[in-house]
Design an enzyme around this catalytic site. Structure first.
Site, PDB file in Angstrom:
ATOM      1  N   CYS A  35      90.679 -11.112   8.922  1.00  0.00           N
ATOM      2  CA  CYS A  35      91.808 -10.167   8.928  1.00  0.00           C
ATOM      3  C   CYS A  35      93.027 -10.733   9.648  1.00  0.00           C
ATOM      4  CB  CYS A  35      91.376  -8.854   9.543  1.00  0.00           C
ATOM      5  SG  CYS A  35      89.947  -8.152   8.716  1.00  0.00           S
ATOM      6  N   HIS A  88      97.368  -5.094  11.649  1.00  0.00           N
ATOM      7  CA  HIS A  88      96.292  -5.107  10.649  1.00  0.00           C
ATOM      8  C   HIS A  88      95.749  -3.688  10.504  1.00  0.00           C
ATOM      9  CE1 HIS A  88      92.719  -5.774   8.484  1.00  0.00           C
ATOM     10  NE2 HIS A  88      91.911  -5.658   9.522  1.00  0.00           N
ATOM     11  N   ASN A 133      90.870  -0.876   4.650  1.00  0.00           N
ATOM     12  CA  ASN A 133      91.010  -2.187   5.291  1.00  0.00           C
ATOM     13  C   ASN A 133      90.892  -3.264   4.217  1.00  0.00           C
ATOM     14  OD1 ASN A 133      90.624  -4.621   6.600  1.00  0.00           O
ATOM     15  ND2 ASN A 133      89.212  -3.804   8.141  1.00  0.00           N
TER      16      ASN A 133
HETATM   17  C1  LIG Z   1      83.579   1.838  12.225  1.00  0.00           C
HETATM   18  C2  LIG Z   1      84.201   2.880  13.123  1.00  0.00           C
HETATM   19  C3  LIG Z   1      85.191   3.722  12.358  1.00  0.00           C
HETATM   20  C4  LIG Z   1      83.100   3.799  13.635  1.00  0.00           C
HETATM   21  O1  LIG Z   1      83.667   4.739  14.514  1.00  0.00           O
HETATM   22  P1  LIG Z   1      83.007   5.010  15.940  1.00  0.00           P
HETATM   23  O2  LIG Z   1      83.733   6.124  16.523  1.00  0.00           O
HETATM   24  O3  LIG Z   1      82.974   3.717  16.692  1.00  0.00           O
HETATM   25  O4  LIG Z   1      81.575   5.445  15.539  1.00  0.00           O
HETATM   26  P2  LIG Z   1      80.191   5.072  16.239  1.00  0.00           P
HETATM   27  O5  LIG Z   1      79.613   3.915  15.550  1.00  0.00           O
HETATM   28  O6  LIG Z   1      80.379   5.029  17.719  1.00  0.00           O
HETATM   29  O7  LIG Z   1      79.372   6.341  15.922  1.00  0.00           O
HETATM   30  C5  LIG Z   1      79.700   7.630  16.478  1.00  0.00           C
HETATM   31  C6  LIG Z   1      78.771   8.655  15.921  1.00  0.00           C
HETATM   32  O8  LIG Z   1      79.070   8.845  14.538  1.00  0.00           O
HETATM   33  C7  LIG Z   1      77.921   8.586  13.737  1.00  0.00           C
HETATM   34  N1  LIG Z   1      78.351   7.907  12.538  1.00  0.00           N
HETATM   35  C8  LIG Z   1      78.462   6.573  12.321  1.00  0.00           C
HETATM   36  N2  LIG Z   1      78.916   6.346  11.083  1.00  0.00           N
HETATM   37  C9  LIG Z   1      79.086   7.539  10.518  1.00  0.00           C
HETATM   38  C10 LIG Z   1      79.533   7.968   9.259  1.00  0.00           C
HETATM   39  N3  LIG Z   1      79.920   7.117   8.300  1.00  0.00           N
HETATM   40  N4  LIG Z   1      79.605   9.292   9.016  1.00  0.00           N
HETATM   41  C11 LIG Z   1      79.250  10.191   9.943  1.00  0.00           C
HETATM   42  N5  LIG Z   1      78.803   9.845  11.166  1.00  0.00           N
HETATM   43  C12 LIG Z   1      78.721   8.543  11.447  1.00  0.00           C
HETATM   44  C13 LIG Z   1      77.023   7.731  14.596  1.00  0.00           C
HETATM   45  O9  LIG Z   1      75.684   7.874  14.215  1.00  0.00           O
HETATM   46  C14 LIG Z   1      77.298   8.266  15.968  1.00  0.00           C
HETATM   47  O10 LIG Z   1      76.552   9.471  16.120  1.00  0.00           O
HETATM   48  P3  LIG Z   1      75.909   9.860  17.551  1.00  0.00           P
HETATM   49  O11 LIG Z   1      77.087  10.027  18.474  1.00  0.00           O
HETATM   50  O12 LIG Z   1      75.184  11.114  17.255  1.00  0.00           O
HETATM   51  O13 LIG Z   1      75.045   8.692  17.917  1.00  0.00           O
HETATM   52  C15 LIG Z   1      84.891   2.200  14.319  1.00  0.00           C
HETATM   53  O14 LIG Z   1      83.940   1.690  15.196  1.00  0.00           O
HETATM   54  C16 LIG Z   1      85.825   1.108  13.935  1.00  0.00           C
HETATM   55  O15 LIG Z   1      86.814   1.330  13.286  1.00  0.00           O
HETATM   56  N6  LIG Z   1      85.532  -0.098  14.416  1.00  0.00           N
HETATM   57  C17 LIG Z   1      86.404  -1.234  14.258  1.00  0.00           C
HETATM   58  C18 LIG Z   1      86.602  -1.553  12.833  1.00  0.00           C
HETATM   59  C19 LIG Z   1      87.401  -2.795  12.742  1.00  0.00           C
HETATM   60  O16 LIG Z   1      88.449  -2.921  13.310  1.00  0.00           O
HETATM   61  N7  LIG Z   1      86.906  -3.735  12.051  1.00  0.00           N
HETATM   62  C20 LIG Z   1      87.588  -4.959  12.014  1.00  0.00           C
HETATM   63  C21 LIG Z   1      87.411  -5.517  10.736  1.00  0.00           C
HETATM   64  S1  LIG Z   1      88.712  -6.526  10.643  1.00  0.00           S
END
Ligand SMILES: CC(C)(COP(=O)(O)OP(=O)(O)OC[C@H]1O[C@@H](n2cnc3c(N)ncnc32)[C@H](O)[C@@H]1OP(=O)(O)O)[C@@H](O)C(=O)NCCC(=O)NCCS
Length: 343
Positions: free
Chosen positions: A122, A268, A299
């Site tokens: 990215c 990004h 993304n």
């Molecule tokens: C992927 C992303 C959106 C997830 O969001 P988050 O707030 O970190 O979510 P978490 O993984 O901590 O999960 C939080 C809760 O939501 C749940 N959850 C995870 N994915 C889920 C989904 N698709 N739908 C519903 N719930 C979900 C988890 O099980 C967790 O539940 P719990 O609190 O009961 O354990 C976020 O981490 C993110 O954007 N990360 C960076 C992405 C990025 O920049 N990538 C770079 C690529 S260049």
């Protein structure tokens, strides 16, 4: 004393034109919910994504790149024969060799332009832009085409709730050429390979090809899953929020400007919460236009910054000559930030 004549380039480089291509198929969150236990509300509130574009069979990496590039070349007001180098950043072109850049250079009608691919996730657009600036200043090409293009839908595991909703497809391109004044600032870039496991392909191609069912991940029907991008969402999120705001500030410092001097911020497009957090940490004033293209584009990795740039200019939210901070970050982990004058 050296007998080698020094190369003669332009005093400075600038982005002269931008173009984008978004696949025709728009995919709402409802489609993602067919395979994962989630909700439209969760996806919107945790990532900001409402819809994304997925490429059809005809919308290949090369085809999308050619569409975006044609627009960028027209926007720059030059002819394709004037392009001296084509730099393509992608992680989703499935032929290892040759580089897709050579096909793109040929089909665009360049005159045997130098052409190569780079892999910088990215941050790929920023890496390409930095190379282009160097090439123009050094003089090996007068005009350089920088393309970010991805078909991430091919590398998305639709049963993985952590990533199924994140990725989209598309292409963005810019033409970089000579300038009489600085219009691309110093790049602040780097890599943190100790965190390489946080974003990666589930299995490498050679292991996938051997097809050992006992070793490879299987889908809900027991078939071997196609390799996909997987990530430790929280770790990447924290890194982006804490470390990338610092890198963005360093790019402002390196360019010799402050947040008050900025017109536009184009980070990004990974997660709208990462974008909002960076805006806060950088204390960007109200007048700065912030790209939030992620809402309808998802993304798109290397394509996200030029796609967002093109849209801001097309909608009139940003204008030619504006000063913009761009920052890319992702798999590697790698990052690149710089201040540019918009085309
Ligand atoms: C992927 C992303 C959106 C997830 O969001 P988050 O707030 O970190 O979510 P978490 O993984 O901590 O999960 C939080 C809760 O939501 C749940 N959850 C995870 N994915 C889920 C989904 N698709 N739908 C519903 N719930 C979900 C988890 O099980 C967790 O539940 P719990 O609190 O009961 O354990 C976020 O981490 C993110 O954007 N990360 C960076 C992405 C990025 O920049 N990538 C770079 C690529 S260049």
């Amino acid at each position: 004393m050296s007998k080698i004549r020094p190369s003669k380039g332009a005093p400075y480089a600038r982005i002269l034109g931008v173009g984008g291509y978004r696949p025709t198929r728009i995919v709402p969150n409802e489609v993602i919910l067919e395979k994962i236990d989630s909700s439209d509300e969760w996806i919107r509130s945790r990532s900001g994504i409402e819809t994304r574009h997925w490429a059809g069979p005809e919308e290949t990496v090369a085809a999308m790149a050619i569409e975006a590039s044609g627009k960028a070349i027209a926007d720059a007001g030059i002819d394709a024969e004037q392009i001296g180098a084509v730099v393509v950043s992608t992680v989703s072109h499935f032929s290892q060799t040759p580089a897709v850049a050579t096909e793109i250079a040929d089909k665009l009608g360049t005159n045997k332009a130098a052409a190569f691919d780079i892999s910088a996730g990215c941050a790929g657009f920023g890496y390409g832009l930095t190379l282009a600036k160097g090439i123009v200043a050094e003089g090996s090409a007068e005009y350089v085409l920088v393309i970010g293009v991805e078909r991430l839908s091919d590398l998305t595991d639709l049963e993985d709730r952590a990533t199924a909703f994140l990725f989209g497809d598309g292409a963005g391109a810019v033409v970089v050429g000579p300038s009489q004044e600085p219009a691309i600032g110093p790049t602040v870039w780097g890599s943190e390979g100790d965190k390489s496991e946080t974003i990666k392909q589930t299995v490498p191609w050679d292991r996938f090809a051997i097809g050992d069912v006992s070793e490879l991940p299987l889908d809900s029907e027991g078939n071997i899953k196609f390799p996909a991008i997987t990530q430790e969402g929280q770790a990447v999120f924290r890194w982006a929020v804490f470390e990338m705001a610092k890198v963005a500030q360093q790019a402002l410092d390196a360019a010799g400007i402050t947040a008050d001097d900025l017109d536009v911020f184009i980070p990004h497009q990974a997660n709208v919460r990462i974008i909002d957090s960076m805006v806060k940490t950088l204390k960007l004033p109200e007048h700065v236009t912030v790209a939030r293209d992620i809402r309808t584009t998802g993304n798109t990795s290397a394509a996200s910054i030029p796609l967002a740039m093109e849209r801001l200019l097309a909608t009139g939210e940003a204008k030619s000559g504006d000063t913009a901070l761009v920052i890319g970050f992702g798999a590697g982990l790698v990052y690149a930030a710089t201040v540019v004058t918009l085309p």
